[in-house]
Scaffold this motif. Structure first.
Motif, PDB file in Angstrom:
ATOM      1  N   SER A  40      23.865  76.723  14.537  1.00 30.44           N
ATOM      2  CA  SER A  40      25.312  76.879  14.585  1.00 30.44           C
ATOM      3  C   SER A  40      25.866  77.248  13.213  1.00 30.44           C
ATOM      4  CB  SER A  40      25.967  75.585  15.081  1.00 30.44           C
ATOM      5  OG  SER A  40      27.375  75.707  15.098  1.00 30.44           O
ATOM      6  N   HIS A  88      22.168  72.379  15.300  1.00 31.94           N
ATOM      7  CA  HIS A  88      23.259  72.325  14.333  1.00 31.94           C
ATOM      8  C   HIS A  88      23.015  73.282  13.171  1.00 31.94           C
ATOM      9  CE1 HIS A  88      20.491  69.260  12.796  1.00 31.94           C
ATOM     10  NE2 HIS A  88      21.103  69.316  11.622  1.00 31.94           N
ATOM     11  N   VAL A 137      26.772  75.001  25.075  1.00 29.86           N
ATOM     12  CA  VAL A 137      27.729  74.141  24.371  1.00 29.86           C
ATOM     13  C   VAL A 137      28.835  73.699  25.317  1.00 29.86           C
ATOM     14  CG1 VAL A 137      29.490  74.107  22.546  1.00 29.86           C
ATOM     15  CG2 VAL A 137      27.267  75.192  22.123  1.00 29.86           C
ATOM     16  N   TRP A 183      25.830  69.818  22.392  1.00 26.65           N
ATOM     17  CA  TRP A 183      24.691  70.642  22.781  1.00 26.65           C
ATOM     18  C   TRP A 183      24.187  70.156  24.132  1.00 26.65           C
ATOM     19  CZ3 TRP A 183      23.134  75.154  21.500  1.00 26.65           C
ATOM     20  CH2 TRP A 183      21.845  75.591  21.809  1.00 26.65           C
ATOM     21  N   TRP A 225      31.466  69.933  19.626  1.00 24.12           N
ATOM     22  CA  TRP A 225      30.819  70.861  20.541  1.00 24.12           C
ATOM     23  C   TRP A 225      29.468  70.248  20.854  1.00 24.12           C
ATOM     24  CZ3 TRP A 225      31.240  76.484  18.185  1.00 24.12           C
ATOM     25  CH2 TRP A 225      32.595  76.814  18.023  1.00 24.12           C
ATOM     26  N   VAL A 285      27.538  70.561  17.470  1.00 22.47           N
ATOM     27  CA  VAL A 285      27.206  71.821  16.813  1.00 22.47           C
ATOM     28  C   VAL A 285      28.474  72.583  16.403  1.00 22.47           C
ATOM     29  CG1 VAL A 285      24.950  72.031  17.919  1.00 22.47           C
ATOM     30  CG2 VAL A 285      26.958  73.017  19.040  1.00 22.47           C
ATOM     31  N   ASN A 286      29.617  71.888  16.357  1.00 23.78           N
ATOM     32  CA  ASN A 286      30.865  72.527  15.940  1.00 23.78           C
ATOM     33  C   ASN A 286      30.765  72.887  14.461  1.00 23.78           C
ATOM     34  OD1 ASN A 286      33.470  73.224  15.146  1.00 23.78           O
ATOM     35  ND2 ASN A 286      34.450  71.623  16.346  1.00 23.78           N
ATOM     36  N   PRO A 287      30.847  74.179  14.125  1.00 27.69           N
ATOM     37  CA  PRO A 287      30.697  74.568  12.721  1.00 27.69           C
ATOM     38  C   PRO A 287      31.752  73.949  11.809  1.00 27.69           C
ATOM     39  CG  PRO A 287      31.339  76.447  14.073  1.00 27.69           C
ATOM     40  CD  PRO A 287      31.057  75.315  14.999  1.00 27.69           C
TER      41      PRO A 287
END
Length: 153
Positions: free
Chosen positions: A52, A49, A17, A27, A25, A75-77
């Motif tokens: 994540s 994703h 990341v 990938w 974020w 992929v930022n939660p």
């Protein structure tokens, strides 16, 4: 003989990341043509994703994992949420990420032809023959039904 120590899954995930300035974020490992990343677990390959969300938010179910940022590589939660397939498709359509009408790849008619088909006098089969579609297609357009097929007209 002792085996190699395995890195925790979340740490291994984060090693792929890059945190960008805009909050996404990104990938950095393998991504498919559509921009979505893939993360390999011991059991299977998983969309990055979704991995994540599972690692940092909680359990997944059958719903889609939706992106608030509209970036498939993100992929930022904090940018991810669960939604039904219908909610995900409606979100994409609302944000202009889905081709509809004459811009759809399987469109048979232009928007002008659709308007003509809806209002032209005469038999539906004659109008259909003029436009190169079936009588059922003309009937569908004239019914005002805006179901899923409307994106293919």
């Amino acid at each position: 003989m002792a085996g190699r120590q395995r890195m925790p899954e979340a740490d291994r995930f984060m090693s792929h990341v890059h945190k960008s300035e805009n909050g996404c974020w990104l990938w950095t490992a393998y991504r498919m043509k559509n921009g979505y990343g893939m993360f390999r677990t011991p059991a299977r390959h998983e969309l990055a994703h979704r991995a994540s969300y599972r690692l940092f938010v909680g359990e997944l179910d059958q719903r889609d994992v939706m992106h608030a940022c509209d970036n498939p590589a993100c992929v930022n939660p904090e940018h991810l949420s669960l939604g039904t397939r219908t909610e995900n498709m409606q979100d994409a359509k609302t944000k202009g990420r889905m081709r509809v009408g004459e811009t759809h790849g399987r469109a048979k008619l232009t928007n002008d032809q659709i308007e003509f088909a809806k209002t032209a006098p005469g038999l539906q089969r004659e109008i259909a023959a003029m436009l190169g579609v079936t009588q059922g297609h003309i009937s569908f357009l004239r019914s005002g039904n805006r179901g899923h097929r409307s994106t293919q007209t």
